[in-house]
Write a protein that holds these residues in place. Structure first.
Motif, PDB file in Angstrom:
ATOM      1  N   VAL A  17      13.042 -13.387  80.822  1.00  0.00           N
ATOM      2  CA  VAL A  17      14.462 -13.089  81.691  1.00  0.00           C
ATOM      3  C   VAL A  17      14.432 -11.542  81.933  1.00  0.00           C
ATOM      4  CG1 VAL A  17      16.821 -13.124  81.181  1.00  0.00           C
ATOM      5  CG2 VAL A  17      15.580 -15.010  80.605  1.00  0.00           C
ATOM      6  N   ALA A  18      13.843 -10.765  80.943  1.00  0.00           N
ATOM      7  CA  ALA A  18      13.849  -9.158  81.104  1.00  0.00           C
ATOM      8  C   ALA A  18      12.597  -8.688  81.627  1.00  0.00           C
ATOM      9  CB  ALA A  18      14.054  -8.503  79.578  1.00  0.00           C
ATOM     10  N   CYS A  19      11.974  -9.395  82.648  1.00  0.00           N
ATOM     11  CA  CYS A  19      10.727  -9.062  83.368  1.00  0.00           C
ATOM     12  C   CYS A  19      11.006  -8.847  84.648  1.00  0.00           C
ATOM     13  CB  CYS A  19       9.653 -10.068  83.116  1.00  0.00           C
ATOM     14  SG  CYS A  19       8.244  -9.942  84.057  1.00  0.00           S
ATOM     15  N   PRO A  20      10.810  -7.657  85.274  1.00  0.00           N
ATOM     16  CA  PRO A  20      11.186  -7.588  86.780  1.00  0.00           C
ATOM     17  C   PRO A  20      10.350  -8.301  87.715  1.00  0.00           C
ATOM     18  CG  PRO A  20      10.475  -5.538  85.807  1.00  0.00           C
ATOM     19  CD  PRO A  20      10.778  -6.423  84.516  1.00  0.00           C
ATOM     20  N   TRP A  21       9.081  -8.074  87.054  1.00  0.00           N
ATOM     21  CA  TRP A  21       8.002  -8.846  87.957  1.00  0.00           C
ATOM     22  C   TRP A  21       8.338 -10.433  88.147  1.00  0.00           C
ATOM     23  CZ3 TRP A  21       5.294  -6.298  91.551  1.00  0.00           C
ATOM     24  CH2 TRP A  21       5.154  -5.114  91.305  1.00  0.00           C
ATOM     25  N   CYS A  22       8.741 -10.826  86.981  1.00  0.00           N
ATOM     26  CA  CYS A  22       9.033 -12.368  87.094  1.00  0.00           C
ATOM     27  C   CYS A  22      10.138 -12.602  88.130  1.00  0.00           C
ATOM     28  CB  CYS A  22       9.588 -12.725  85.681  1.00  0.00           C
ATOM     29  SG  CYS A  22       8.322 -12.701  84.482  1.00  0.00           S
ATOM     30  N   TYR A  23      11.094 -11.874  88.191  1.00  0.00           N
ATOM     31  CA  TYR A  23      12.229 -12.099  89.497  1.00  0.00           C
ATOM     32  C   TYR A  23      11.336 -11.721  90.390  1.00  0.00           C
ATOM     33  CZ  TYR A  23      17.128 -12.397  90.786  1.00  0.00           C
ATOM     34  OH  TYR A  23      18.066 -12.534  91.196  1.00  0.00           O
TER      35      TYR A  23
END
Length: 225
Positions: A17-23
């Motif tokens: 959830v706290a991963c910018p690349w995941c978004y």
């Protein structure tokens, strides 16, 4: 003569959830799925998210900013972290995302992953994943606190009281750990990580064309089997 049913391709995604690349990776995959849909002949794609904690030692209530956290976590000077986050914000904007790192509440994400498993059990995992990422990166919400998570869950149509009970008794803790163990078995060290039909691993927020190619290739192999 009836047409054959479209091939189904499963995409499993390890993500935090706290991963910018995941978004960003989520948006790029969605772009790829849109391109496949435009062809009218693409496979049906089933998405499932799996838990991964990038920084499991993060306290629920981290004292400081995202810059403070990353400077300590990565051992980088504050000005270098600020530059990095500025570049990330610009990159995310190209995907239609409005990151606000000044408002981010750095936190432990384990409870948020338990919520995602609860949401999956109630057919709302994709909606919940999107809401959590937006809450964290754009809205300045605290996704480490159970009461805040229950509020966010209610926004996507989950029963708030049921969510609060599930988070209180940690009934999905084993499911979260199973995801993390599977990531370790696959050799996944960072996220996002995409596994297409159990055949192809894609590391990182790749260009949509990479996802299109992998999904089409997997679909062709399924159809030929």
């Amino acid at each position: 003569m009836t047409e054959p049913a479209p091939t189904t391709v499963k995409v499993d995604i390890w993500s935090d959830v706290a991963c910018p690349w995941c978004y960003v990776g989520k948006r790029r995959l969605e772009t790829a799925l849109g391109r496949l849909a435009e062809t009218g002949t693409g496979p049906r794609v089933e998405i499932e998210y799996h838990s991964f904690e990038l920084s499991p030692d993060t306290p629920v209530d981290f004292e400081g900013s995202a810059v403070d956290f990353l400077a300590g976590h990565k051992g980088m000077p504050h000005d270098q972290v600020e530059q990095m986050l500025g570049q990330m914000t610009t990159l995310a904007a190209a995907e239609g995302l409005a990151f606000d790192f000044d408002a981010v509440h750095q936190t432990k994400t384990l409870t948020a992953h338990e919520l995602l498993h609860h949401a999956k059990a109630h057919g709302k995992q994709l909606e919940m994943k999107e809401r959590l990422l937006k809450a964290y990166f754009e809205d300045g919400r605290h996704v480490g606190r159970a009461d805040e998570l229950a509020d966010l869950a209610a926004e996507v149509g989950l029963d708030r009281d049921e969510v609060a009970a599930a988070l209180a008794d940690h009934r999905y803790a084993d499911a979260v750990q199973a995801d993390i163990d599977q990531a370790r078995a696959y050799g996944i060290n960072g996220v996002p990580f995409f596994v297409v039909d159990g055949r192809y691993g894609i590391s990182g927020a790749q260009d949509p064309a990479v996802f299109v190619q992998a999904i089409e290739q997997a679909a062709a192999e399924v159809a030929a089997a």
